[in-house]
Structure formats: C-alpha cells, structure tokens
Design a protein around this motif. Structure first.
Motif, PDB file in Angstrom:
ATOM      1  N   GLN A   1      70.227  39.911  47.462  1.00 31.24           N
ATOM      2  CA  GLN A   1      71.692  39.933  47.380  1.00 31.24           C
ATOM      3  C   GLN A   1      72.226  41.313  47.002  1.00 31.24           C
ATOM      4  OE1 GLN A   1      72.999  36.780  44.835  1.00 31.24           O
ATOM      5  NE2 GLN A   1      71.923  35.225  46.003  1.00 31.24           N
ATOM      6  N   ASP A   2      71.841  42.320  47.755  1.00 30.86           N
ATOM      7  CA  ASP A   2      72.310  43.696  47.584  1.00 30.86           C
ATOM      8  C   ASP A   2      71.776  44.390  46.335  1.00 30.86           C
ATOM      9  OD1 ASP A   2      73.744  43.664  49.981  1.00 30.86           O
ATOM     10  OD2 ASP A   2      75.490  42.786  48.998  1.00 30.86           O
TER      11      ASP A   2
ATOM     12  N   GLN B   1      65.572  39.909  51.711  1.00 33.81           N
ATOM     13  CA  GLN B   1      66.933  40.435  51.758  1.00 33.81           C
ATOM     14  C   GLN B   1      67.947  39.409  51.258  1.00 33.81           C
ATOM     15  OE1 GLN B   1      66.677  41.521  55.851  1.00 33.81           O
ATOM     16  NE2 GLN B   1      65.987  43.596  55.392  1.00 33.81           N
ATOM     17  N   ARG B   2      67.733  38.142  51.597  1.00 35.94           N
ATOM     18  CA  ARG B   2      68.654  37.093  51.153  1.00 35.94           C
ATOM     19  C   ARG B   2      68.572  36.921  49.634  1.00 35.94           C
ATOM     20  NH1 ARG B   2      68.185  31.670  50.359  1.00 35.94           N
ATOM     21  NH2 ARG B   2      66.120  31.598  51.287  1.00 35.94           N
ATOM     22  N   ALA B   3      67.370  36.912  49.092  1.00 34.53           N
ATOM     23  CA  ALA B   3      67.195  36.726  47.655  1.00 34.53           C
ATOM     24  C   ALA B   3      67.692  37.932  46.863  1.00 34.53           C
ATOM     25  CB  ALA B   3      65.726  36.453  47.342  1.00 34.53           C
TER      26      ALA B   3
ATOM     27  N   TRP C   1      63.420  42.445  42.062  1.00 36.03           N
ATOM     28  CA  TRP C   1      64.628  43.246  42.191  1.00 36.03           C
ATOM     29  C   TRP C   1      65.214  43.472  40.816  1.00 36.03           C
ATOM     30  CZ3 TRP C   1      63.515  38.914  44.920  1.00 36.03           C
ATOM     31  CH2 TRP C   1      63.994  37.717  44.412  1.00 36.03           C
TER      32      TRP C   1
ATOM     33  N   SER D   1      63.605  38.539  55.892  1.00 34.04           N
ATOM     34  CA  SER D   1      64.906  37.863  55.797  1.00 34.04           C
ATOM     35  C   SER D   1      65.058  37.159  54.453  1.00 34.04           C
ATOM     36  CB  SER D   1      65.081  36.877  56.952  1.00 34.04           C
ATOM     37  OG  SER D   1      64.061  35.890  56.939  1.00 34.04           O
ATOM     38  N   GLU D   2      63.955  36.602  53.937  1.00 34.11           N
ATOM     39  CA  GLU D   2      63.997  35.938  52.633  1.00 34.11           C
ATOM     40  C   GLU D   2      64.129  36.960  51.502  1.00 34.11           C
ATOM     41  OE1 GLU D   2      64.135  32.627  51.972  1.00 34.11           O
ATOM     42  OE2 GLU D   2      64.317  32.378  54.142  1.00 34.11           O
TER      43      GLU D   2
END
Length: 83
Positions: A18-19, A14-16, A81, A11-12
C-alpha cells in the motif's frame, strides 16, 4: 542465470505494501528497494525484481544470485515494509 525465484506474487507484494517502502530479506542480506528492471542497478548488485511470470525474484545483475548468497531451493525469504 542463478536467479532466486520465489512463489511470491508481485501483485500481492504491491497490494500489501500500500505505497509503503518494501524490503526483501534473504541469507542475512536485506534488499531495500524493488526494481522493475535489471538495468536500474549497476553490475554485481543484488536486487529484488518481478520476473516475467509476475513472481518476486532475487537476482544479481550480470551474475548468479544463488551462488553469491549461498542459497539453495527452499531457502527462507522475507518480504516486509516500513510503516
């Protein structure tokens, strides 16, 4: 199974992210995609995937990732990312 379990919550990640595209680096290997299931990659492939507890793990489809990557508990792992 030899999966490399981390304390990094998906979850962290994916949140970090940001697509943005996420990559995982471990033992001089970079995994350029997060998978949602083992079946998304052919046997023998090293993948990054979320485990049943919601943590990031590195696995070898139908194999032992820890052995294939020659890693032990505490081995460093990086999540990054592309912008």
């Amino acid at each position: 199974f030899g999966n490399v379990i981390t304390n990094i919550l998906m979850s962290e990640v994916q949140r970090a992210a940001q697509d943005r595209e996420v990559a995982v680096s471990i033992a001089d290997r970079t995994i350029h995609q997060l998978h949602t299931t083992y079946g998304q990659a052919p046997p023998g492939t090293i993948i990054a995937v979320g485990d049943s507890q919601g943590r990031l793990e590195v696995a070898k489809v139908n194999g032992n990732a820890a052995s294939a990557l020659n890693v032990v508990p505490g081995a460093p792992i990086q999540v990054f990312w592309r912008t």
